[in-house]
Design an enzyme around this catalytic site. Structure first.
Site, PDB file in Angstrom:
ATOM      1  CG  ASP A   1     -34.074  -5.626 -21.271  1.00  0.00           C
ATOM      2  OD1 ASP A   1     -35.216  -5.129 -21.160  1.00  0.00           O
ATOM      3  OD2 ASP A   1     -33.830  -6.840 -21.140  1.00  0.00           O
ATOM      4  CG  HIS A   2     -37.453   0.978 -21.194  1.00  0.00           C
ATOM      5  ND1 HIS A   2     -37.159   1.404 -19.916  1.00  0.00           N
ATOM      6  CD2 HIS A   2     -38.036   2.039 -21.803  1.00  0.00           C
ATOM      7  CE1 HIS A   2     -37.549   2.647 -19.756  1.00  0.00           C
ATOM      8  NE2 HIS A   2     -38.078   3.068 -20.891  1.00  0.00           N
ATOM      9  NE  ARG A   3     -37.010  -7.552 -20.620  1.00  0.00           N
ATOM     10  CZ  ARG A   3     -36.617  -8.790 -20.903  1.00  0.00           C
ATOM     11  NH1 ARG A   3     -37.462  -9.787 -20.748  1.00  0.00           N
ATOM     12  NH2 ARG A   3     -35.395  -9.033 -21.335  1.00  0.00           N
TER      13      ARG A   3
ATOM     14  CB  VAL B   1     -31.713   0.183 -18.111  1.00  0.00           C
ATOM     15  CG1 VAL B   1     -31.097   1.561 -17.994  1.00  0.00           C
ATOM     16  CG2 VAL B   1     -30.669  -0.890 -17.872  1.00  0.00           C
TER      17      VAL B   1
END
Ligand code: CAO
Length: 547
Positions: A519-521, A523
Site C-alpha cells: 500500500d503506497h500510502r 510504505v
C-alpha cells in the site's frame, strides 16, 4: 389534551438494559408505535415505541442509562380524551417486539455426561411476537458452536435478536433459510450435544440482545481485529454479512433495507459505534451529492467507474447460472474494496534458494519422522517475519482517522489457502517466535482446517502481512492484492532452475520468484526495496535468521 407517562414495556424478562439511542426530542410529534428510544441488552436490541400518538413533553433518560420494564422514560401530551389515563399502560410487548425470554425455556432432560444426543433447536420465547423474519443464518451443518453462540438472527417490526445456542455441540442441520418466517417454538434445526446441554428453546440471555455485532473482517481480509463489542466469537460467514457487521436498531435496519443502503457503508456516530437514522440520512445526502457532482468534476470529466453492463450470455451459447458461495461473495467484495481503496505497487525479485532447497531436502526425512511436511512455506513465513522486524514500516496499518499509523509489535502472518469453497486466509500468530517445524505443523493444520471449513473467526484475524504461495500450482509471477488493513502481501511463484552468472560462469541455481505488493500510502518504495531484498537474502542464506 391529556398527559401520559411513557414507560418501558415488557422486555421479555430482561432487566437493566442499556439505552443506546434517544430517537426523539422534546416537542416532537410522534405517531403511535414510533420509536422513542432504542434499548439493547446482551442478545437483542429493541425500539421502545410510542404507546399513543402525541407530542413529547419530556424524556427523562439519556444514552447510557439502564432501564427495566415499567421504568418511566418520559411524558407525552396526547389528543385523547378522558380515557388517556395519566398512567396509561405501556405498549404491550406482544405488539412491539420479539424479545427473548429469560426464564420460560423449559429445561430439557439432561443426558448422561459424555453421551451424544441430538436435539431440536427451537425458537425461544419472542415476547409474543409472531412470524418474525429470519434475516441471517449464522451457522451451517457441521459447525461447532459454543453455548450462547448466535445460530440465526430474527427481526420483527421493532427488534432484532440472535437465537443463541443453548448448548455447546455440533450443528447437524439448519432447517430454515433467510427470508423464512418463524415463531416461538418453531424448530430451526438439530444440534448434537455431548452431554445434557439442552438444545431446545434457547435460554436467551436475561436481556434483549444486539443481533448486529461489530465483526471481524471478511474471509479474505480477516486481519482486522473486531472492535470491542458485546458479542463473543461470531461465526465467520455471518460476520461478513453486511447487516451483521453493524450496530443499528431495527427501525434503522428497516429503513436501510427500504432505501437499499448497505449499513456497513454508513459512518456510525451513535454510542458504541451504532448507526442512527441521522447517520443514514447523512449518508444518503452525501451519496446524492457525489452522484450529482461526479458527472461534472474531476480530471477526465465524467469518466468514472462505469456500471457493468447486464448481458444475457445465453444469446452466445448454452449457459448455466449457479449461486456463488458466501465465501466467494465475500472475497469478491473484499477484493473490490482493497483494489479500489489501496494504491498498489508491486515489486519483483527472485530469491536464490538453492542452498535452502538442499537444506530442506536434507531435513525432509527428519521432518517426516516428526510428522511434519517441510515445504518452502515455513521458510517463507520465517523470512517474512524477519523482514517485518527489519523493516517495521511494513508492520503497520493506516488508522481510520486518516491521521495516524498503527505500529504493531507482534508478527502474525496470514497464509492464503485455496479451498473448494474459495479463498481463506488463516493467520499464524507470533511467527517470529516459532521454529520451522512448529510453523510447518501449524501451516499444515491451518490449511487442513481451512479446506474442511473448520476455521474459527479468530483463526482469520489479526494478520500483519499475508503470504500467497502459488508455488505448488505454477506460474512465473503474479501481482497479489493487498489484504487491507494490512499494507503488504508477498506472492510466491514456482521455483525455476535458471542459469545465473557467478562472476566467472553461468551456473544452474534454483530461483524463487517473489512479488511484493504494498500500500503506497503506508510504505514508500525505498522501504519496499529494502524489505524484499532483505527477505530474498534471508531465503538465500537462512543462517541470517540467527543473526
Ligand atoms: N516452487 C516449487 N514447488 C513448491 C513451491 C514453490 N514455490 N512451494 C511449494 N512447492 C512444492 C512443495 O514443496 C510440495 O512438494 P513436495 O510434496 O514434493 O514436497 C508441493 O509443492 C505441494 O505443496 P503443498 O501445497 O502441500 O504445501 P505448501 O506448503 O507449498 O502450500 C498452501 C500450502 C496452503 C499455501 C497451499 O496449499 C495453497 O493453498 N496455495 C494456494 C494459495 C492461493 O490460492 N493463493 C492465491 C491467493 S489470491 O487468489
Amino acid at each position: 389534551m391529556a398527559k401520559q407517562v411513557i414507560k418501558v414495556p415488557d422486555l421479555g424478562g430482561a432487566d437493566q438494559v442499556d439505552v443506546i439511542e434517544i430517537a426523539v426530542a422534546v416537542g416532537d410529534t410522534v405517531a403511535e408505535e414510533d420509536a422513542l428510544i432504542v434499548v439493547e441488552g446482551d442478545k437483542a436490541s429493541m425500539d421502545v415505541p410510542a404507546p399513543v400518538a402525541g407530542k413529547i413533553l419530556s424524556i427523562s433518560v439519556k444514552e447510557g442509562d439502564k432501564v427495566s420494564e415499567g421504568d418511566v422514560i418520559g411524558e407525552m401530551e396526547t389528543e385523547a380524551g378522558g380515557e388517556a389515563a395519566e398512567e396509561a399502560a405501556p405498549a404491550p410487548a406482544e405488539e412491539s417486539a420479539p424479545a427473548p425470554a429469560a426464564e420460560e425455556a423449559p429445561a430439557p432432560a439432561p443426558a448422561a455426561a459424555g453421551e451424544e444426543k441430538e436435539e431440536e433447536i427451537k425458537v425461544p420465547d419472542l415476547g409474543g411476537a409472531d412470524a418474525v423474519d429470519v434475516i441471517e443464518i449464522s451457522v451451517s451443518a457441521g459447525d461447532s458452536v459454543e453455548e450462547g453462540d448466535a445460530l440465526i438472527v430474527v427481526e420483527g417490526d421493532k427488534a432484532s435478536m440472535d437465537v443463541p445456542s443453548s448448548a455447546s455441540g455440533t450443528i447437524v442441520s439448519i432447517s430454515v433459510k433467510e427470508g423464512d418466517k418463524v415463531s416461538t417454538g418453531d424448530v430451526i434445526g438439530v444440534i448434537k450435544t455431548l452431554s445434557g446441554g439442552g438444545a431446545a428453546p434457547a435460554p436467551a440471555a436475561a436481556a434483549p440482545a444486539p443481533a448486529p455485532a461489530a465483526a471481524p473482517a471478511p474471509a479474505a481480509s480477516a486481519s482486522q481485529e473486531p472492535p470491542a463489542a458485546p458479542q463473543k466469537d461470531p461465526h465467520v460467514e455471518r460476520d461478513h454479512t453486511p447487516s451483521a457487521e453493524v450496530y443499528a436498531g431495527p427501525a434503522v435496519r428497516k429503513l436501510a433495507r427500504e432505501l437499499g443502503v448497505t449499513l456497513n457503508k454508513v459512518k456510525p456516530t451513535g454510542p458504541r459505534g451504532r448507526v442512527t437514522k441521522d447517520d443514514l440520512h447523512a449518508y444518503i445526502k452525501e451519496q446524492v451529492k457525489k452522484a450529482e457532482s461526479g458527472a461534472v468534476s474531476g480530471v477526465g470529466g465524467n469518466i468514472g467507474i462505469a456500471p457493468m453492463p447486464e448481458i444475457d450470455f445465453s444469446q452466445f451459447g448454452p449457459v448455466t447460472t449457479e449461486p456463488m458461495s458466501k465465501i466467494h461473495k465475500l472475497t469478491a467484495a473484499n477484493m473490490s474494496r482493497n483494489w479500489l481503496n489501496v494504491p498498489h505497487v508491486t515489486q519483483f525479485d527472485d530469491a536464490d534458494i538453492t542452498e535452502l532447497e538442499d537444506f530442506r531436502k536434507a531435513m525432509k526425512a527428519e521432518a517426516e519422522k516428526r510428522g511434519v511436511k517441510l515445504t518452502p512455506v515455513p521458510f517463507l513465513l520465517k523470512a517474512a517475519a524477519a523482514a517485518l522486524r527489519e523493516v517495521p514500516s511494513f508492520n503497520v496499518s493506516l488508522h481510520n482517522d486518516g491521521e495516524h499509523i498503527v505500529k504493531k509489535d507482534y508478527v502474525h502472518i496470514g497464509m492464503a489457502v485455496d479451498t473448494p469453497k474459495g479463498l481463506m486466509v488463516p493467520v499464524i500468530r507470533d511467527v517470529d517466535k516459532k521454529g520451522l517445524y512448529e510453523l510447518a505443523e501449524e501451516a499444515t493444520a491451518m490449511a487442513i482446517a481451512a479446506r474442511d471449513g473448520k476455521l474459527k473467526p479468530r483463526d482469520m484475524q489479526g494478520a500483519c502481512f499475508t503470504i500467497s504461495s502459488l508455488g505448488a500450482i505454477g506460474g512465473t509471477g503474479f501481482t497479489p492484492i493487498v489484504n487491507a488493513p494490512e499494507v503488504g502481501i508477498l506472492g510466491v511463484s514456482k521455483l525455476a532452475i535458471r542459469p545465473e552468472w557467478n562472476g566467472k560462469e553461468f551456473v544452474p541455481r534454483k530461483m524463487l520468484p517473489l512479488a511484493l505488493s504494498y500500500d503506497h500510502r503506508a510504505v514508500n518504495g525505498g522501504d519496499a526495496g529494502r524489505f524484499l531484498t532483505y527477505l530474498a537474502d534471508v531465503l538465500a542464506d537462512v543462517r541470517r535468521l540467527l543473526l
